[in-house]
Design a protein around this motif. Structure first.
Motif, PDB file in Angstrom:
ATOM      1  N   GLU A 427       0.776  -1.133  -0.029  1.00  0.00           N
ATOM      2  CA  GLU A 427       0.127  -0.079   0.002  1.00  0.00           C
ATOM      3  C   GLU A 427       0.768   1.253   0.124  1.00  0.00           C
ATOM      4  OE1 GLU A 427      -3.986   1.910   2.643  1.00  0.00           O
ATOM      5  OE2 GLU A 427      -3.001  -0.053   3.136  1.00  0.00           O
ATOM      6  N   PRO A 428       1.891   1.522   0.632  1.00  0.00           N
ATOM      7  CA  PRO A 428       2.612   2.419   0.535  1.00  0.00           C
ATOM      8  C   PRO A 428       3.101   2.856  -0.691  1.00  0.00           C
ATOM      9  CG  PRO A 428       3.385   1.311   2.455  1.00  0.00           C
ATOM     10  CD  PRO A 428       2.537   0.364   1.638  1.00  0.00           C
ATOM     11  N   LEU A 429       3.357   2.030  -1.528  1.00  0.00           N
ATOM     12  CA  LEU A 429       3.897   2.335  -2.962  1.00  0.00           C
ATOM     13  C   LEU A 429       2.607   3.026  -3.678  1.00  0.00           C
ATOM     14  CD1 LEU A 429       5.937  -0.723  -4.215  1.00  0.00           C
ATOM     15  CD2 LEU A 429       6.685   1.240  -3.288  1.00  0.00           C
ATOM     16  N   VAL A 430       1.441   2.671  -3.631  1.00  0.00           N
ATOM     17  CA  VAL A 430       0.383   3.195  -4.168  1.00  0.00           C
ATOM     18  C   VAL A 430       0.009   4.485  -3.618  1.00  0.00           C
ATOM     19  CG1 VAL A 430      -2.147   2.741  -4.752  1.00  0.00           C
ATOM     20  CG2 VAL A 430      -0.621   0.778  -4.544  1.00  0.00           C
ATOM     21  N   THR A 431       0.230   4.629  -2.390  1.00  0.00           N
ATOM     22  CA  THR A 431       0.104   6.053  -1.596  1.00  0.00           C
ATOM     23  C   THR A 431       1.175   6.996  -2.270  1.00  0.00           C
ATOM     24  OG1 THR A 431      -0.510   4.822   0.361  1.00  0.00           O
ATOM     25  CG2 THR A 431       0.346   7.286   0.623  1.00  0.00           C
ATOM     26  N   PHE A 432       2.430   6.286  -2.513  1.00  0.00           N
ATOM     27  CA  PHE A 432       3.626   7.381  -3.095  1.00  0.00           C
ATOM     28  C   PHE A 432       2.892   7.667  -4.691  1.00  0.00           C
ATOM     29  CE2 PHE A 432       7.096   7.279  -6.141  1.00  0.00           C
ATOM     30  CZ  PHE A 432       7.662   8.246  -5.695  1.00  0.00           C
ATOM     31  N   LEU A 433       2.315   6.931  -5.543  1.00  0.00           N
ATOM     32  CA  LEU A 433       1.903   7.251  -6.834  1.00  0.00           C
ATOM     33  C   LEU A 433       0.771   8.264  -6.691  1.00  0.00           C
ATOM     34  CD1 LEU A 433       2.144   3.879  -8.633  1.00  0.00           C
ATOM     35  CD2 LEU A 433       3.611   5.593  -8.825  1.00  0.00           C
TER      36      LEU A 433
END
Length: 528
Positions: A427-433
């Motif tokens: 989820e943190p990768l999606v939040t970064f995008l």
């Protein structure tokens, strides 16, 4: 009880008045006084009253009938049948339970023999524990196991030593004979096979003397003997692109890290195996699609690469074991230490993903003062080669370390798009995008949102107005959960074109949905 008391007393008669008394035995030969006439006399045989003796039949008394008597004219009884004769009772052996110690010894003896038998039979196959071991070493293992198993068998059967010794001898014979029948994977140093391969014997009838080998041919033959080329030769028969990594100086406890690193970064078959040699290892890499030079460059991360041979498909690597050593913990965890950034950057470059994950976790909360570009670049590489755990940690570190325009959005999006449909998404990768509002990731978020609306609603809405058209197109075919999430999203990012759609959905909506639609309409009108 009275008769017993009377038996312990003397019946006496007073010489003065003739009155009878009973006194205790302790008064014999002592002076007593008569209670009637007060005459004093000594208790002796003269005053003791003697009872008159009588014989059976002389007196008629009912009390005497309790005593047995023999009839005067009774004839001895004679039996007219033969009495039974019993055999002597046999002597039974003493039955004792087996002690726990003897049970443990016997079980251990059998277990050791079975394990070694299985090793000698199946351990010589490629990848087995005895693959590459010489026959002398296998015989040593068999003899040692036979001795240990025999001693335990004899100790476990102290009352049947003969049978225990016989079982031990049979077990030893079976163990010692196995290395002669199962010879798979036996290392034959300077064996006939090597001689036949390298140089035929001189003077063989019917064969002409071959030309002497060149220095290069001798070097190739020596290398084959040194690495025990047989596993790689077999692999090349089925996979012409198989490569052998001759890992020199690699320590035993670093083997899993090197193997996982090679398979993870080269895309090789997970069945690629390491074969132990004397203080060295030969790793046969199968299923590798790239060039041998690409594999050599991967090996430069943990050692010095020497003489990659295209002919033999072998890469010699002198392993640097110091690259596997972790830095001082007090420096790795102290951001104020001058070596903090340098040591953690070195940890990121480790081939051990666990060490790299810890380094990312330490770097995530600190300010990017040194090595920012190098660290971000390495994080991008780790996202592509790492697992979910390290992707999760890197996703938390990127918002602080990554800068717009450094290309991390493309790297993260490429990794997420390659995940299988049922794969776990960090989820943190999606939040970064979503935080970078990378419009190329809208399609990805739309797919994730349809799968789990409540989980990805916040990140999907972070893209703003560009998601309105997709949400409106999804609204008629959505499930109740998706529809409620879509209404909340339209209330967050919707414009005037969402108003008629929401008002039309108000008619057939349930009470809870009507409340959500009403709030969404109020938000949209409020933004106007």
């Amino acid at each position: 009880m009275d008769s017993h008391a009377d038996a312990e007393k003397l019946s006496i008669r007073c010489p003065g008045c003739g009155q009878r008394f009973k006194v205790g035995l302790e008064l014999r030969d002592r002076m007593v006084e008569c209670g009637t006439c007060e005459h004093r006399f000594r208790v002796n045989d003269e005053v003791v009253v003697r009872a008159k003796k009588f014989y059976p039949g002389e007196r008629r008394a009912a009390a005497l009938d309790s005593f047995s008597r023999v009839p005067r004219n009774a004839a001895p009884s004679q039996s007219t049948f033969q009495t039974i004769q019993y055999a002597p009772e046999p002597v039974h052996r003493t039955i004792e339970p087996t002690s726990p110690l003897r049970l443990v010894l016997g079980f251990s003896a059998v277990l050791i023999a079975v394990i070694v038998i299985l090793m000698l039979i199946f351990g010589g196959m490629p990848g087995g524990v005895l693959y590459g071991a010489s026959q002398s070493k296998r015989l040593m293992l068999a003899v040692f196991s036979a001795v240990v198993s025999g001693v335990l068998l004899v100790a476990a059967n102290p009352r049947a030593r003969g049978r225990a010794v016989l079982a031990a001898l049979l077990t030893a014979g079976g163990l010692i004979s196995l290395p002669f029948f199962f010879t798979n994977g036996v290392t034959l140093a300077s064996s006939g096979a090597d001689i036949a391969e390298d140089a035929p014997a001189a003077g063989t009838p019917g064969k002409e003397t071959e030309r002497p080998k060149t220095a290069e041919e001798e070097s190739v033959a020596a290398l084959k003997r040194q690495v025990s080329y047989e596993p790689l030769a077999r692999a090349l028969e089925t996979d012409p692109k198989a490569v052998g990594l001759w890992l020199r100086g690699l320590r035993e406890f670093h083997r899993p890290q090197v193997r996982d690193y090679i398979i993870r970064n080269s895309g090789a078959d997970p069945s690629s195996h390491m074969y132990p040699r004397s203080n060295e290892y030969l790793m046969v890499v199968t299923g590798f699609k790239g060039d041998i030079g690409d594999l050599a460059r991967l090996c430069e991360r943990f050692g010095e690469v020497h003489r990659p041979s295209d002919e033999l498909r072998i890469i010699e690597v002198v392993v640097k074991n110091e690259s596997f050593q972790e830095g001082a913990l007090e420096k790795l965890t102290d951001p104020a230490n001058p070596a903090f950034y340098e040591l953690n950057k070195r940890e990121l470059e480790s081939i051990d993903l666990e060490r790299a994950r810890k380094a990312v976790n330490r770097l995530a909360p600190v300010e990017p003062k040194l090595y920012r570009k190098d660290i971000v670049k390495r994080m991008g590489e780790l996202i592509q080669e790492g697992d979910f755990a390290i992707q999760f940690e890197i996703g938390k570190a990127l918002p602080k370390w990554s800068e717009p325009g450094d290309g991390m959005e493309e790297v993260v999006l490429g990794v997420l798009e390659k995940l299988p449909a049922d794969g776990e998404v960090a989820e943190p990768l999606v939040t970064f995008l979503a935080g970078r509002k990378d419009m190329a990731a809208v399609s990805l978020l739309d797919r994730l949102w349809l799968q789990e609306p409540n989980k990805w609603e916040e990140n999907y809405g972070a893209f703003g107005q560009p998601v309105e058209d997709k949400v409106l197109s999804r609204l008629p075919q959505t499930t109740p959960v998706q529809r409620m999430s879509a209404v909340r999203l339209l209330g967050r990012v919707g414009t005037a074109k969402s108003v008629p759609v929401l008002e039309g959905a108000m008619k057939d909506a349930n009470p809870e949905m009507k409340v959500l639609i009403q709030h969404a309409l109020e938000s949209i009108r409020g933004r106007k």
